[in-house]
Design an enzyme around this catalytic site. Structure first.
Site, mmCIF file in Angstrom:
data_model
loop_
_atom_site.group_PDB
_atom_site.id
_atom_site.type_symbol
_atom_site.label_atom_id
_atom_site.label_comp_id
_atom_site.label_asym_id
_atom_site.label_seq_id
_atom_site.Cartn_x
_atom_site.Cartn_y
_atom_site.Cartn_z
ATOM 1 N N ALA A 88 1.933 1.066 -4.312
ATOM 2 C CA ALA A 88 1.434 0.464 -3.082
ATOM 3 C C ALA A 88 0.630 -0.766 -3.459
ATOM 4 O O ALA A 88 0.326 -1.001 -4.628
ATOM 5 C CB ALA A 88 0.571 1.455 -2.290
ATOM 6 N N MET A 89 0.263 -1.557 -2.451
ATOM 7 C CA MET A 89 -0.466 -2.800 -2.686
ATOM 8 C C MET A 89 -1.532 -2.975 -1.625
ATOM 9 O O MET A 89 -1.267 -2.831 -0.430
ATOM 10 C CB MET A 89 0.505 -3.993 -2.675
ATOM 11 N N GLU A 90 -2.749 -3.328 -2.067
ATOM 12 C CA GLU A 90 -3.931 -3.325 -1.212
ATOM 13 C C GLU A 90 -4.154 -4.629 -0.461
ATOM 14 O O GLU A 90 -5.292 -4.919 -0.064
ATOM 15 C CB GLU A 90 -5.171 -3.023 -2.066
ATOM 16 N N GLU B 110 -5.625 2.620 -2.081
ATOM 17 C CA GLU B 110 -5.457 1.272 -1.528
ATOM 18 C C GLU B 110 -6.538 0.958 -0.502
ATOM 19 O O GLU B 110 -6.999 -0.184 -0.409
ATOM 20 C CB GLU B 110 -4.069 1.121 -0.914
ATOM 21 N N GLU C 156 -9.150 -1.822 -10.851
ATOM 22 C CA GLU C 156 -8.282 -0.654 -10.906
ATOM 23 C C GLU C 156 -8.984 0.569 -11.482
ATOM 24 O O GLU C 156 -8.842 1.673 -10.968
ATOM 25 C CB GLU C 156 -7.012 -0.975 -11.685
#
Length: 884
Positions: free
Chosen positions: A268-270, A304, A326
């Site tokens: 996924a990407m925030e 995320e 991260e």
């Protein structure tokens, strides 16, 4: 191969950007074949940077430039230069407005970086350096700007138009197209930019923040998945509340958007306010998703969301600081998951992942510090070291400081650096200031690769009732650099009496003992001794409770000690760890001496754990699960592939035969005929039941086979179906083929379930597994362009099936490299991850070493290899120019 070795980027060469961008206005005319992107950038010279030659270099790849102007004046061809990866503007002013217009082709973008097509929708992935595939820009995280985005597209084809921030005005353009505007009030680096256009189903909910603000939560999926969103939405709301309570962080926009896409290189990407997710981490129903899928969704949704502050509002100065966002965020999502479920089971899962993935990385040719000091391709550093080991570093800081001081430090970090791109030193400085502790030495953890080892010796003085623990730390010689000095290491310990009770811990130099339980000892030198006094008898030490540091512990436990800890330790993690250590010892003995008898007490301890109905069933399942074949291989100087498999199968068979009655009783006692429940207890009971089934299936009797077939046919939930299918496939023959055919017919329209079908065949330990995997490449449902499908078949076989991938013939290695060569021109990021299946080639016997090296050199000498694959292959071989 590269005729010229690709350039290496070094941390020591970091310089502030010569120019900054304050405002970005983007206008997209969206179409899968050709999209037009117009960007208006407010640019100024950075007063904090060294003045260069007056030229501006903007990053850009695969862009077709149509228009270029400064302050409304189109530039002459002599005023700029277009290169394959850059646009150079000559002699620009100190402050100006730049307008560029480019064309890009999303449907051709198989790398899935920048703007690309996924099914019928268009979406983006810009981390780490994908934005340069959308428009010319200063594509680096320390250039933070405010973005406004205008999206224009065909209304029927793309009725939903989304971007970062809050929604602005929208309008019908009267020619079948429509327009939507989005404005993000918070400055961000371009890697957090996102857009989505598609025909999507929307699921909406509301969240009221601690200060009373109403936030609209919107989850977008393809229409056929509209009934698989409830768990993701519920997880989001839990994460939002938890972050308010634990860290004081409220959400800051009017809307929070999540979109599930089927083609995605990552989990996924925030992206700020618009999170784009691999559909695997959104979609779930009890009949389509396993317990682990549900837990994965909960953790990734939280991860995320937590990035909104630890990654977005405060971001990285440069990509070498990747673990700043991260590592901290993984720690946060691990703690959230522990609070939502069984803390012991969650911690065990996290540490197993670390030991299985990061420890081998730390001891192999791809080892690097948590903060790397050089890279060729940044995509190769989204690693277990940066993420999982980085999280362990934050956990150590939280342990050393205690909850109150750690919270003061994070509060200071959020207040001081909001809206900034910062470094790991900035984070550590805030924790040091808030706690009053000197944390300078802790920075060594970020610079030192390799897994530290703690050698523990003890001494008992009966006449004084004194127990001495001496702990020596060292960095293994396998590290690629000398040690930077002793590391600060928190070691959580307990002392147990003969009845398994925790003892009070009274250090000799302290006036009074601490209560019975766990005590954190701090190491700051190469060797430290701790004297515990006031003890009536020699205790049994429980070391590194909760896995308080990412280290290996060497202590001479006897088999009886490990059995004792396995059954009595009050620390759930250490009960599991003792069981793993004992099983590992037995299994490795079984490799070298196949007829070694089991030690007295092992089966009894196994039986006691299996039948202990007062204990957490999830913890019992973990304790009774043997170490994997890959993990056992990591403990050997030379991996004995067949020996490990034989020893493990033998031990499983002995357990299954000896404890058949208890296993059968456990299986039946943990049946739950009611509706599916997602509680820690229900998850634990299913795990224990299916572990019992796994053991029983090694007895190969008709009764067990009938139980497995009945569980598969019942379709009570996907957790049980997959457990049964796994062992039916291993049983082989007509039974396996019928089960696989029935499963595929039932779920052929659900891509994520079909991924499970591919994966379970790739994981099989049957002799014909590689032949089956090769035949599945031609299956109607297989495609090399979908990362999930590729990972489910090729990735599972090459990265998770040690026995069959490492077959002595070397056919598995040829199969892998064939796939990498096919994939590299299309999606080098995924190709590079697959190559890592060969990273430990030096650990195997001479024949396998030669076969793997031959395939690595075949890759190295391939013309036009991507930077991604080149870097992994060159490091794995240990030379930029290996022998032919």
């Amino acid at each position: 191969m590269y005729r010229n070795t690709p350039p290496t980027i070094h941390l020591k060469d970091y310089r502030p950007p010569e120019f900054l961008i304050d405002q970005v206005d983007l206008r997209f005319e969206l179409d899968p074949d050709t999209t037009q992107v117009e960007a208006t950038l407010a640019i100024r010279r950075n007063p904090a940077a060294t003045r260069g030659d007056g030229n501006l270099r903007l990053d850009g790849e695969q862009l077709e430039l149509e228009y270029l102007a400064i302050d409304d004046r189109p530039l002459a061809r002599s005023e700029y230069r277009v290169e394959p990866e850059a646009l150079i503007l000559r002699r620009v002013p100190d402050r100006f407005r730049l307008v560029t217009r480019v064309r890009i082709h999303p449907a051709r973008n198989t790398a899935l970086e920048g703007l690309y097509q996924s099914g019928s929708m268009l979406c983006t992935q810009c981390e780490a350096e994908g934005f340069r595939r959308i428009t010319y820009f200063l594509d680096r995280p320390d250039v933070m700007a405010r973005f406004s985005t205008t999206l224009i597209a065909d209304r029927d084809r793309f009725p939903i138009l989304l971007a970062n921030g809050n929604p602005g005005p929208s309008q019908d353009l009267g020619d079948g197209r429509h327009l939507a505007r989005w404005d993000d009030p918070f400055p961000k680096p371009c890697y957090l930019f996102a857009l989505v256009a598609g025909d999507l189903h929307q699921v909406e909910d509301r969240f009221t923040t601690a200060s009373g603000r109403e936030v609209s939560l919107r989850l977008f999926v393809e229409p056929e998945h509209h009934d698989q969103c409830e768990h993701a939405m519920r997880s989001l709301k839990k994460a939002m509340r938890w972050d308010e309570e634990r860290y004081g962080r409220e959400y800051d926009l009017d809307v929070y958007l999540i979109v599930a896409v089927s083609h995605f290189n990552m989990g996924a990407m925030e992206n700020k306010g618009l999170n784009i997710f691999n559909a695997k981490y959104v979609l779930a129903r009890p009949d389509t998703a396993t317990d682990q899928d549900y837990l994965g969704i909960q953790g990734v949704i939280a991860h995320e969301y937590f990035h909104n502050w630890t990654g977005n509002r405060i971001t990285c100065r440069d990509w070498f600081q990747l673990s700043l966002k991260e590592g901290f965020t993984v720690f946060r999502d691990q703690e959230f998951s522990a609070d939502m479920g069984s803390r012991d089971v969650t911690r065990i899962a996290d540490v197993r992942n670390l030991r299985n993935r990061q420890f081998p990385e730390d001891s192999g040719p791809l080892a690097h510090p948590v903060r790397p000091d050089a890279y060729i391709e940044i995509n190769n550093f989204y690693t277990a070291t940066v993420y999982e080991k980085g999280a362990e570093l934050v956990r150590m800081l939280a342990t050393l400081l205690g909850p109150d001081a750690f919270r003061r430090g994070t509060d200071l970090y959020f207040a001081r650096h909001d809206g900034q791109a910062v470094t790991i030193e900035d984070f550590i400085a805030c924790l040091a200031e808030a706690s009053g502790r000197d944390l300078g030495p802790f920075l060594r953890w970020y610079a030192q690769p390799g897994t530290p080892e703690l050698e523990v010796r003890d001494q008992w003085e009966d006449e004084t009732g004194t127990y001495r623990l001496t702990i020596r730390q060292r960095i293994p010689a396998t590290s690629d650099r000398p040690s930077s000095g002793p590391l600060p290491i928190p070691v959580a310990v307990g002392l147990l009496d003969a009845k398994g009770r925790d003892l009070p811990l009274h250090l000799a130099d302290e006036p009074a003992p601490t209560p019975a339980g766990t005590r954190v000892l701090e190491l700051h030198t190469d060797e430290t001794s701790f004297r515990f006094v006031g003890l009536a008898a020699r205790p049994i030490p429980s070391l590194l409770r909760g896995f308080s540091a990412p280290v290996k512990v060497r202590y001479d436990y006897s088999d009886q000690d490990l059995v004792f800890l396995m059954t009595h330790d009050s620390d759930g993690f250490n009960r599991w760890d003792a069981a793993q250590s004992l099983a590992q010892r037995l299994l490795l003995q079984g490799v070298s001496e196949p007829n070694t008898p089991l030690p007295s007490g092992f089966i009894d301890a196994f039986r006691r754990t299996l039948t202990d109905e007062d204990a957490d069933p999830g913890l019992r399942a973990e304790i009774l699960t043997l170490p994997s074949e890959a993990y056992l291989g990591d403990q050997m100087e030379t991996v004995d592939v067949e020996g490990i498999h034989r020893a493990r199968e033998t031990l499983i068979g002995q357990i299954a035969t000896t404890l058949r009655a208890e296993l059968l009783a456990t299986y039946r006692a943990n049946q739950d005929p009611g509706p599916y429940r997602l509680t820690p207890l229900a998850i634990g009971r299913r795990a224990l039941k299916n572990l019992a089934l796994a053991y029983l299936m090694h007895t190969s009797d008709d009764e067990t086979l009938a139980l497995c077939q009945a569980q598969f046919a019942a379709h009570q939930n996907m957790t049980d179906v997959m457990a049964a299918l796994r062992w039916l496939v291993e049983a082989g023959g007509e039974t396996a083929d019928q089960a696989l055919d029935a499963f595929y017919r039932r779920w052929s329209d659900d891509a994520l379930v079909v991924d499970k079908w591919f994966g379970i065949q790739a994981l099989s330990q049957r002799d014909d597994t590689l032949l089956r995997v090769e035949s599945l490449l031609d299956h109607e449902a297989f495609t090399m362009t979908n990362p999930n499908r590729l990972r489910s078949l090729v990735g599972t076989f090459c990265l998770m099936n040690q026995l069959r991938f490492h077959a002595a013939s070397g056919a598995g290695y040829v199969f892998l490299v064939d796939r990498v060569l096919e994939l590299d021109p299309k999606n080098p990021q995924i190709a590079a991850r697959l190559v890592q299946a060969l990273a430990q080639w030096r650990r195997f016997d001479e024949t396998r070493r030669g076969l793997m090296r031959g395939q690595l050199e075949r890759l190295f000498h391939t013309p036009d290899l991507s930077k991604d694959v080149y870097e992994v292959v060159a490091k794995t071989l240990g030379s930029s120019e290996p022998d032919a």
